[in-house]
Write an enzyme that holds these catalytic residues in place. Structure first.
Site, PDB file in Angstrom:
ATOM      1  N   SER A  58       0.819  -1.197   0.000  1.00 43.60           N
ATOM      2  CA  SER A  58       0.000   0.000   0.000  1.00 43.60           C
ATOM      3  C   SER A  58       0.862   1.259   0.000  1.00 43.60           C
ATOM      4  O   SER A  58       1.958   1.268   0.563  1.00 43.60           O
ATOM      5  CB  SER A  58      -0.885  -0.006   1.251  1.00 43.60           C
ATOM      6  N   PRO A  59       0.389   2.347  -0.628  1.00 47.13           N
ATOM      7  CA  PRO A  59       1.140   3.613  -0.576  1.00 47.13           C
ATOM      8  C   PRO A  59       1.149   4.173   0.836  1.00 47.13           C
ATOM      9  O   PRO A  59       0.094   4.331   1.456  1.00 47.13           O
ATOM     10  CB  PRO A  59       0.368   4.527  -1.539  1.00 47.13           C
ATOM     11  N   CYS A 119       3.106   7.271   3.180  1.00 47.48           N
ATOM     12  CA  CYS A 119       4.007   8.422   3.189  1.00 47.48           C
ATOM     13  C   CYS A 119       5.154   8.208   4.174  1.00 47.48           C
ATOM     14  O   CYS A 119       4.937   7.763   5.304  1.00 47.48           O
ATOM     15  CB  CYS A 119       3.243   9.689   3.553  1.00 47.48           C
ATOM     16  N   ALA A 176       1.651   8.524  -1.705  1.00 43.54           N
ATOM     17  CA  ALA A 176       0.951   9.667  -2.291  1.00 43.54           C
ATOM     18  C   ALA A 176       1.963  10.705  -2.758  1.00 43.54           C
ATOM     19  O   ALA A 176       2.723  11.254  -1.964  1.00 43.54           O
ATOM     20  CB  ALA A 176      -0.002  10.276  -1.263  1.00 43.54           C
ATOM     21  N   GLN A 193       0.942   6.394  -6.711  1.00 41.23           N
ATOM     22  CA  GLN A 193      -0.314   7.060  -6.375  1.00 41.23           C
ATOM     23  C   GLN A 193      -0.150   8.562  -6.607  1.00 41.23           C
ATOM     24  O   GLN A 193       0.661   9.211  -5.941  1.00 41.23           O
ATOM     25  CB  GLN A 193      -0.697   6.780  -4.921  1.00 41.23           C
ATOM     26  N   TYR A 252      -8.615  13.922   1.138  1.00 46.45           N
ATOM     27  CA  TYR A 252      -7.771  14.780   0.321  1.00 46.45           C
ATOM     28  C   TYR A 252      -8.597  15.386  -0.817  1.00 46.45           C
ATOM     29  O   TYR A 252      -9.822  15.264  -0.841  1.00 46.45           O
ATOM     30  CB  TYR A 252      -6.543  14.015  -0.145  1.00 46.45           C
ATOM     31  N   LEU A 292      -6.089  -3.658   8.465  1.00 46.55           N
ATOM     32  CA  LEU A 292      -5.909  -4.659   9.516  1.00 46.55           C
ATOM     33  C   LEU A 292      -5.992  -6.084   8.969  1.00 46.55           C
ATOM     34  O   LEU A 292      -6.617  -6.970   9.556  1.00 46.55           O
ATOM     35  CB  LEU A 292      -6.921  -4.438  10.648  1.00 46.55           C
ATOM     36  N   GLY A 338      -0.157  -2.375   4.480  1.00 46.87           N
ATOM     37  CA  GLY A 338       0.591  -1.191   4.858  1.00 46.87           C
ATOM     38  C   GLY A 338       1.509  -1.460   6.021  1.00 46.87           C
ATOM     39  O   GLY A 338       2.656  -1.881   5.866  1.00 46.87           O
ATOM     40  N   ARG A 339       0.975  -1.243   7.228  1.00 44.01           N
ATOM     41  CA  ARG A 339       1.815  -1.376   8.423  1.00 44.01           C
ATOM     42  C   ARG A 339       2.437  -2.758   8.568  1.00 44.01           C
ATOM     43  O   ARG A 339       3.545  -2.891   9.074  1.00 44.01           O
ATOM     44  CB  ARG A 339       0.981  -1.062   9.665  1.00 44.01           C
TER      45      ARG A 339
END
Length: 369
Positions: A22-23, A25, A62, A104, A185, A311, A333-334
């Protein structure tokens, strides 16, 4: 055969598995000077290691389509030649491990010009290197300044900015362009009645609130090759309508289905389904798979391929999401920050073959247990 490790073909592009990065930042680019927004050695190592770890697709964070589109002064950008050249090194590294390089493209809108989250996450004023934020309406995100309300001419320029950034992404070697329409956003704030209070062609009715998102998608699709896919990331709900105690009008899962049909008709190949981010105080029932039903709803009711997020931590959990037809892929992601080699270990857990780099494989495949 593991569903999670079955290749997925979108247009002519084949992605070797359904576990994608996942993107996220990193707030690690230069905030000023000639290197503003340019990916660094950190970004190279960060992204290439997830490709070596077995992710089928690696999505760059992003990336601002222009300077005021960055979330923070330390975010990546793609509006000039120097940034484009540096990204070419990133895409080559990702591709060398058999993963698909994706990016992204984003504008942060009224949530832009903020500090690094581990410092304060507060607004960075122009005097400290920040800038005036923009939005469809002069409605502030909680704790941030009131943004400038975009004129129609400024909106049309933003559409061109997304297209220009997509051209640069293609020249840098990316094979997937994702339009960021989530998390409060800029594009997301046009979609949601919680942030869009306009009365012109870009606000009011559902069709008008979709207009900017669809114009951006049309512009990106026009410059993106026919044989390569375009993704769109959405916040499937603002988590306002789901809360009986919250009287604010927001974006819903049913709205997302309607949007998904329009996106697919305009050449979007996959909907990356997240939620939230429109208001700071939304009540969100977070837990394992809590966002997956929204991906399943869009997939089943709009007929668009989807990716699920949120999750997802266990290989068998991920396998079930794909095998049961709730989504075509998952974005991690995490979990990939905690363990860059999650996909390799997941393959073993669900009975698939890991794709270790040759430099690792001759050792790890013959380790003593």
């Amino acid at each position: 055969m593991s569903a999670l490790f079955t290749p997925l073909k979108l247009r002519s592009l084949e992605i070797n598995n359904r576990v994608w990065m996942s993107p996220m930042c990193m707030y690690s680019a230069a905030p000023e000077g000639a290197e503003t927004g340019v990916p660094t050695d950190f970004h190279l190592a960060h992204l290439a290691s997830r490709a070596a770890g077995g992710a089928g697709l690696v999505m760059v964070e992003a990336t601002g389509v222009r300077p005021d589109g960055r979330i923070s002064p330390w975010d990546l950008g793609l509006w000039n030649d120097r940034q484009q050249e540096a990204f070419a090194r990133i895409t080559a590294a990702i591709g060398s491990h058999g993963a698909v390089p994706a990016i992204q493209l984003a504008h942060a809108g009224r949530k832009a010009s903020v500090d690094k989250p581990w410092l304060s996450d507060r607004y960075v004023p122009a005097s400290a290197g920040g800038w005036q934020t923009v939005a469809p309406s002069p409605v502030a995100y909680d704790g941030l300044p009131v943004p400038h309300e975009l004129t129609v001419e400024e909106i049309q320029q933003l559409v061109r900015d997304f297209a220009d950034s997509a051209r640069r992404a293609l020249a840098a070697g990316f094979q997937v362009a994702e339009v960021h329409g989530a998390h409060g956003y800029l594009i997301n704030s046009f979609l949601s009645p919680a942030a869009n209070h306009r009365t012109d062609a870009y606000g009011g009715s559902f069709e008008n609130r979709l207009r900017f998102a669809l114009e951006v998608v049309d512009a990106v699709r026009e410059v993106w090759p026919e044989h390569l896919p375009v993704f769109f990331r959405t916040s499937a709900t603002d988590w306002l309508s789901e809360n009986p105690a919250d009287e604010r009008e927001g974006w819903t899962g049913d709205d997302t289905v309607r949007l998904a049909k329009e996106l697919q008709a305009r050449g979007v190949d996959l909907l990356d389904v997240s939620t939230g981010g429109m208001v700071r105080d939304a009540t969100i029932p977070a837990g394992p798979n809590y966002q997956v039903p929204f991906a399943a709803q869009a997939r089943n009711q709009a007929g668009i391929p989807t990716a699920a997020v949120g999750l997802i931590t266990d290989p068998r959990q991920a396998e079930e999401i794909i095998a049961s037809g709730q989504a075509e892929a998952i974005f991690l992601g995490r979990e990939l920050l905690r363990n860059p080699y999650w996909p390799q270990h997941a393959a073993l857990a669900v009975g698939a073959e890991p794709t270790w780099p040759d430099q690792y494989a001759y050792v790890v495949r013959h380790r003593r247990r």
